[in-house]
Design a protein around this motif. Structure first.
Motif, PDB file in Angstrom:
ATOM      1  N   GLU A   1     -92.197  72.427 -72.535  1.00 27.75           N
ATOM      2  CA  GLU A   1     -92.959  71.186 -72.324  1.00 27.75           C
ATOM      3  C   GLU A   1     -92.943  70.783 -70.852  1.00 27.75           C
ATOM      4  OE1 GLU A   1     -95.646  68.489 -73.300  1.00 27.75           O
ATOM      5  OE2 GLU A   1     -94.888  70.037 -74.653  1.00 27.75           O
ATOM      6  N   VAL A   2     -91.786  70.888 -70.212  1.00 28.76           N
ATOM      7  CA  VAL A   2     -91.694  70.566 -68.777  1.00 28.76           C
ATOM      8  C   VAL A   2     -92.593  71.508 -67.980  1.00 28.76           C
ATOM      9  CG1 VAL A   2     -90.145  70.553 -66.768  1.00 28.76           C
ATOM     10  CG2 VAL A   2     -89.409  69.502 -68.914  1.00 28.76           C
ATOM     11  N   ASN A   3     -92.589  72.788 -68.341  1.00 24.97           N
ATOM     12  CA  ASN A   3     -93.434  73.763 -67.648  1.00 24.97           C
ATOM     13  C   ASN A   3     -94.910  73.429 -67.829  1.00 24.97           C
ATOM     14  OD1 ASN A   3     -93.929  76.025 -66.059  1.00 24.97           O
ATOM     15  ND2 ASN A   3     -94.002  77.388 -67.813  1.00 24.97           N
ATOM     16  N   HIS A   4     -95.294  72.988 -69.030  1.00 26.42           N
ATOM     17  CA  HIS A   4     -96.690  72.602 -69.263  1.00 26.42           C
ATOM     18  C   HIS A   4     -97.085  71.401 -68.406  1.00 26.42           C
ATOM     19  CE1 HIS A   4     -97.360  75.500 -72.313  1.00 26.42           C
ATOM     20  NE2 HIS A   4     -96.711  74.888 -73.296  1.00 26.42           N
ATOM     21  N   GLN A   5     -96.175  70.449 -68.273  1.00 23.17           N
ATOM     22  CA  GLN A   5     -96.516  69.222 -67.552  1.00 23.17           C
ATOM     23  C   GLN A   5     -96.361  69.333 -66.045  1.00 23.17           C
ATOM     24  OE1 GLN A   5     -95.149  65.492 -69.104  1.00 23.17           O
ATOM     25  NE2 GLN A   5     -95.237  66.217 -71.203  1.00 23.17           N
ATOM     26  N   TYR A   6     -95.385  70.124 -65.588  1.00 29.76           N
ATOM     27  CA  TYR A   6     -95.090  70.158 -64.153  1.00 29.76           C
ATOM     28  C   TYR A   6     -95.172  71.549 -63.532  1.00 29.76           C
ATOM     29  CZ  TYR A   6     -93.323  65.529 -65.186  1.00 29.76           C
ATOM     30  OH  TYR A   6     -93.204  64.227 -65.604  1.00 29.76           O
TER      31      TYR A   6
ATOM     32  N   PRO B   1    -100.287  75.859 -67.803  1.00 27.90           N
ATOM     33  CA  PRO B   1    -100.868  74.779 -68.617  1.00 27.90           C
ATOM     34  C   PRO B   1    -100.845  75.137 -70.104  1.00 27.90           C
ATOM     35  CG  PRO B   1    -102.587  75.966 -67.423  1.00 27.90           C
ATOM     36  CD  PRO B   1    -101.273  76.537 -66.984  1.00 27.90           C
ATOM     37  N   LYS B   2    -100.871  74.106 -70.901  1.00 32.59           N
ATOM     38  CA  LYS B   2    -100.848  74.262 -72.355  1.00 32.59           C
ATOM     39  C   LYS B   2    -102.168  74.873 -72.822  1.00 32.59           C
ATOM     40  CE  LYS B   2     -98.546  71.229 -74.512  1.00 32.59           C
ATOM     41  NZ  LYS B   2     -97.891  70.219 -75.292  1.00 32.59           N
TER      42      LYS B   2
ATOM     43  N   GLU C   1     -99.988  68.972 -79.462  1.00 30.94           N
ATOM     44  CA  GLU C   1     -99.543  67.990 -78.477  1.00 30.94           C
ATOM     45  C   GLU C   1     -98.049  67.796 -78.635  1.00 30.94           C
ATOM     46  OE1 GLU C   1    -100.684  65.971 -75.826  1.00 30.94           O
ATOM     47  OE2 GLU C   1    -102.199  67.534 -75.954  1.00 30.94           O
ATOM     48  N   ASN C   2     -97.366  67.612 -77.531  1.00 27.26           N
ATOM     49  CA  ASN C   2     -95.931  67.388 -77.566  1.00 27.26           C
ATOM     50  C   ASN C   2     -95.564  66.579 -76.330  1.00 27.26           C
ATOM     51  OD1 ASN C   2     -93.323  67.480 -78.438  1.00 27.26           O
ATOM     52  ND2 ASN C   2     -93.076  69.670 -78.246  1.00 27.26           N
ATOM     53  N   THR C   3     -94.342  66.049 -76.302  1.00 23.23           N
ATOM     54  CA  THR C   3     -93.903  65.279 -75.145  1.00 23.23           C
ATOM     55  C   THR C   3     -92.474  65.644 -74.784  1.00 23.23           C
ATOM     56  OG1 THR C   3     -93.025  63.459 -76.477  1.00 23.23           O
ATOM     57  CG2 THR C   3     -95.345  63.288 -75.810  1.00 23.23           C
ATOM     58  N   ILE C   4     -92.146  65.398 -73.552  1.00 22.28           N
ATOM     59  CA  ILE C   4     -90.767  65.573 -73.109  1.00 22.28           C
ATOM     60  C   ILE C   4     -89.864  64.625 -73.889  1.00 22.28           C
ATOM     61  CG2 ILE C   4     -89.207  65.249 -71.141  1.00 22.28           C
ATOM     62  CD1 ILE C   4     -91.535  66.302 -69.362  1.00 22.28           C
TER      63      ILE C   4
END
Length: 116
Positions: free
Chosen positions: A45-50, A54-55, A61-64
């Protein structure tokens, strides 16, 4: 509104939940594997966001926040199964860090004084 439980409250709540089931807590080795799985999900998830990955449009959908919650649950299960108070463990760790690392980094006040 979120309930602001203490760590002791959280450990008690998990204990009440798990104690409903005959199976009880997983073995320590299984919990370690589950903890590792959850860390991997957090890393993803961190890799997808930062990160640079990309996802995919097909991924859920997911969140840190959700992944940290999952990690916390598994950590509480592990602690409970070993009769460990996470509040006491945290206090011991903070005491150690506050002593060992007290002069390790530049304090904000020192940095501001050096810039004047």
């Amino acid at each position: 509104m979120y309930n602001k439980d203490t760590m002791q409250d959280m450990q008690k709540r998990v204990e009440q939940y798990i104690s409903q089931f005959k199976e009880g807590y997983f073995s320590p080795l299984s919990m370690m594997a589950r903890f590792t799985e959850e860390i991997g999900e957090l890393a993803r998830e961190v890799n997808h966001q930062y990160g640079e990955k990309p996802k995919k449009s097909t991924e859920d959908e997911n969140t840190i926040e959700a992944e940290l919650g999952d990690l916390l649950f598994v950590m509480i299960c592990f602690a409970n199964s070993q009769n460990i108070s996470l509040s006491e463990a945290f206090e011991k760790t903070m005491s150690k860090i506050e002593t060992r690392d007290k002069d390790r980094w530049t304090r904000i006040e020192e940095q501001e004084e050096n810039n004047e």
